[in-house]
Design a protein around this motif. Structure first.
Motif, short mmCIF file in Angstrom:
data_model
loop_
_atom_site.label_atom_id
_atom_site.label_comp_id
_atom_site.label_asym_id
_atom_site.label_seq_id
_atom_site.Cartn_x
_atom_site.Cartn_y
_atom_site.Cartn_z
N ARG A 89 75.13 35.01 -56.23
CA ARG A 89 74.83 36.16 -57.09
C ARG A 89 74.81 35.76 -58.57
O ARG A 89 75.21 36.51 -59.45
CB ARG A 89 75.82 37.30 -56.87
N CYS A 126 74.72 37.09 -64.02
CA CYS A 126 75.20 37.65 -62.76
C CYS A 126 74.18 38.66 -62.22
O CYS A 126 73.57 39.42 -62.97
CB CYS A 126 76.54 38.34 -62.95
N THR A 127 73.99 38.66 -60.92
CA THR A 127 73.04 39.56 -60.27
C THR A 127 73.77 40.41 -59.24
O THR A 127 74.79 39.99 -58.70
CB THR A 127 71.91 38.77 -59.59
N PRO A 128 73.26 41.59 -58.92
CA PRO A 128 73.96 42.48 -57.99
C PRO A 128 73.88 42.06 -56.53
O PRO A 128 74.62 42.57 -55.69
CB PRO A 128 73.26 43.83 -58.20
N ALA A 129 72.99 41.14 -56.19
CA ALA A 129 72.81 40.73 -54.80
C ALA A 129 72.51 39.24 -54.72
O ALA A 129 72.22 38.58 -55.72
CB ALA A 129 71.68 41.53 -54.16
N ASP A 149 65.69 39.52 -54.13
CA ASP A 149 67.03 39.45 -53.58
C ASP A 149 67.12 39.93 -52.13
O ASP A 149 66.16 40.43 -51.54
CB ASP A 149 68.04 40.18 -54.48
N ASP A 151 68.61 42.42 -50.97
CA ASP A 151 68.58 43.88 -50.83
C ASP A 151 67.18 44.46 -50.96
O ASP A 151 67.01 45.68 -51.04
CB ASP A 151 69.50 44.54 -51.87
N THR A 155 63.60 41.90 -59.45
CA THR A 155 64.15 42.18 -60.78
C THR A 155 63.68 41.12 -61.76
O THR A 155 63.64 39.93 -61.42
CB THR A 155 65.69 42.20 -60.77
N GLU A 167 62.51 46.44 -62.66
CA GLU A 167 63.03 46.45 -61.30
C GLU A 167 62.09 47.20 -60.37
O GLU A 167 61.58 48.26 -60.72
CB GLU A 167 64.42 47.09 -61.27
#
Length: 397
Positions: A89, A126-129, A149, A151, A155, A167
């Motif tokens: 991530r 940092c990335t959410p997934a 990603d 999910d 992005t 996004e």
């Protein structure tokens, strides 16, 4: 929402295939015969090592419990900045000059530079997934990088602000395997993403996320995962797609209704597709082989074997100036093929660095050539344990 284009392999699509292919290339029978004769002569010769490749730098984590599959490696437009991403991530950024700089403290036997990841990495986002794909957006002067990603979200990040600026969530939460952009049009570049949902989404980064240029379903109602998308880097109108239905496809962006070519020959998932030039495409499959295809008529020019790949995505990258292909392998080695010969011309193993895993099932998971240079080359490979290895090479006299 844009139009949805389905292709189901109908007889009508076969009739259209020749028509669309003519919009990409014109046929010259005499030249084609000469090409085939040259390819046959190359095939009959033995593979020669015309390049000296050697390990320059190893980047690893000092933590023995570190586990970070490197799923994507990309050079920026200047070929001086390297970005990596995977299951951590994080998008990590490295300066190539600092990676290749040999320091007394870092050198250990054989002139190889061993550096810690925290020292080598200039900064990270940092990335959410978890991430599976990276690509710098053309026309952004290296300021914007796109990612796909797990999910199902595409992005774009502004690297100066280190924040997301765009996004898209058009894949219904299904993993995005691949992201790419057209090379023509500068800031007007169009993007595309391939996903487990069986679609290639085509979009314009300048438009609102809810708007779409088009949606393509290469495998039709089968909805087989789209594992890779790549636009012709020379600026042409072609976009190539690799699918889990064991086929590759080439579309003309001006008419996405049907594929201009169907590349059929792999026996398992086509995990990667890369343009070598405007006339040839390289595919990789989990059947353990690479294939070189003619974009003029869809025939297989050559099949390459030597690496091990029957389960994982192990990366594929082409160095166009040298006509070399690089790929990973499930025996934890990195392989290089010359377009002229079926067998690899070079291979090197990844050595465990600071890792004490009980079950050693490491593999080389991603590779990337630096496109600059003619007589010198740089290849970066990443492993399933997060290790990066940087190789440098030069043409033999």
């Amino acid at each position: 929402m844009g139009l949805v284009f389905d292709w189901s392999g109908s007889p009508e699509a076969t009739v259209n295939l020749c028509f669309h292919m003519n919009t990409l290339h014109h046929h010259h029978p005499q030249k084609q015969e000469q090409k085939q004769e040259q390819e046959q002569e190359e095939e009959e010769g033995e593979a020669r090592r015309e390049w000296d490749l050697s390990l320059s730098t190893v980047v690893s984590s000092s933590s023995s419990s570190a586990s970070d599959v490197v799923g994507a490696i990309e050079f920026d437009p200047t070929d001086n900045i390297l970005a990596t991403a995977g299951i951590s991530r994080k998008i990590r950024f490295y300066g190539l000059a600092s990676l290749l700089r040999t320091t007394t403290a870092g050198v250990c036997g054989g002139g190889v530079n061993f550096v810690d990841q925290t020292t080598a990495c200039e900064y990270y986002i940092c990335t959410p997934a978890k991430l599976s794909s990276l690509r710098w957006r053309p026309g952004s002067c290296g300021r914007v990088i796109g990612s796909g990603d797990y999910d199902g979200v595409v992005t774009e990040y502004d690297l100066e602000k280190r924040t997301p600026v765009f996004e898209r969530d058009e894949h219904g939460g299904r993993r995005v395997w691949s992201v790419d952009y057209t090379r023509h049009g500068g800031g007007a570049a169009v993007g595309a993403s391939g996903s487990d949902d069986g679609t290639m989404q085509v979009w314009d980064p300048r438009c609102p996320p809810e708007e779409s240029v088009g949606v393509v379903r290469p495998a039709g109602l089968c909805r087989s995962a789209v594992c890779c998308v790549e636009f012709d880097p020379s600026g042409g109108h072609a976009v190539a797609v690799g699918c889990a239905d064991r086929r590759g496809y080439v579309y003309d962006m001006r008419k996405l209704v049907d594929p201009a070519l169907t590349l059929q020959g792999h026996t398992k998932t086509v995990s990667y597709v890369r343009f070598l030039d405007g006339g040839t495409v390289v595919t990789a499959g989990t059947d353990g082989c690479l294939k070189l295809w003619s974009v003029e008529d869809g025939r297989v020019i050559r099949t390459y074997e030597g690496h091990v790949n029957n389960r994982n995505f192990v990366g594929l990258s082409v160095w166009r100036n040298g006509a070399l292909f690089g790929c990973g392998s499930e025996n934890n080695r990195v392989f290089v093929y010359d377009r002229r010969w079926r067998k690899p011309v070079w291979a090197d193993g990844f050595e465990p660095v600071g890792m004490t895993s009980g079950s050693d099932k490491r593999f080389v998971s991603s590779v990337c050539w630096r496109q600059s240079g003619v007589d010198q080359c740089t290849l970066v490979a990443g492993g399933s344990d997060g290790v990066l290895q940087v190789y440098v090479g030069k043409r033999k006299p």
